[in-house]
Design an enzyme around this catalytic site. Sequence first.
Site, short mmCIF file in Angstrom:
data_model
loop_
_atom_site.label_atom_id
_atom_site.label_comp_id
_atom_site.label_asym_id
_atom_site.label_seq_id
_atom_site.Cartn_x
_atom_site.Cartn_y
_atom_site.Cartn_z
N TYR A 64 0.79 -1.11 -0.12
CA TYR A 64 -0.01 -0.14 0.04
C TYR A 64 0.93 1.23 0.03
O TYR A 64 1.54 1.70 0.96
CB TYR A 64 -0.84 -0.05 1.27
CG TYR A 64 -1.99 -1.15 1.24
CD1 TYR A 64 -2.03 -1.92 0.23
CD2 TYR A 64 -2.58 -1.41 2.43
CE1 TYR A 64 -3.23 -3.16 0.25
CE2 TYR A 64 -3.26 -2.46 2.46
CZ TYR A 64 -3.68 -3.22 1.22
OH TYR A 64 -4.64 -4.31 1.52
N PRO A 211 -15.57 -4.23 1.53
CA PRO A 211 -16.87 -4.55 2.00
C PRO A 211 -17.81 -3.60 1.49
O PRO A 211 -19.24 -3.68 1.76
CB PRO A 211 -16.43 -4.31 3.40
CG PRO A 211 -15.41 -3.23 3.49
CD PRO A 211 -14.49 -3.69 2.60
#
Length: 282
Positions: A64, A211
């Site tokens: 990341y 999600p």
Amino acid sequence: MHNASSAGTIDVGGDLTVNRFGYGAMRITGPSIWGPPADKAEAIAVLRRVVDAGINFIDTADSYGPDVSEELIAEALHPYPEDLVIATKGGLIRPGPNMVWPADGRPEHLVEACEGSLRRLKLDEIPLYQFHRPDPKVPFEDSLGAIVELKNQGKIRHIGLSNVDEEQIRVAQRMTPIVSIQNRYNVDDRASESIVDLCEQESMVFLPWAPIQDLDKNPTIHEIAERHSASPRQVVLAWLLGRSTAMLPIPGTGDLAHLEDNLAALDLKLSQAEIASLTRSS
């Protein structure tokens, strides 16, 4: 103020107890998960608010940024609260913005990735280290074997897997205890439905990535949100919490307002009928 303790707790590996609402630290990096954030002060503020809100499970990865997310976590939060569990991952490469994320499961790369994460996070031992994605060019057992050896050296406490199927989970379990699975999972993408159930049956934690996806495509989400005067994001997070006791949602954001919106999902209690209607709606 909302506090993650209201979600209850979950055990990671049997010896790390965390509140059952975590934080994914991918989006504190720059655009396209590349480079530093546009507003570093905001990213630091988000991380500190995460901890203030009772979130004591943070998920990140060396890719990341790359490196940026881990560096910001250490800058914002080290020395860490005693109950904070930082999970990171190795096995993906971030070669540039708007590019694919190639897998690199070579044992030597995973050793280098883990040791880099230890340095950036300023940890002697990573509480949960996850193999980010199996590499089709490298035997799965070879990749995982390197992570097992890192655990044996005391650099990793617990091992998790990401982006795996049940067969790969079973292979891994024959080599070492696996405490968590992180696969893509949301209301409209439930390819890992059986994996969620497996985690519940075998006391593993399930960490759903992505999600919150494609909220505009599912009218049931919006009907329930309107009924509760809640946001669609809050509805899908509440659904995840109600879906399984093995579920540890890790919604991510680099924005304080979005973080507060996510935290408000803790106050939203869906009925069993609403949970069932969302489960059927995909």
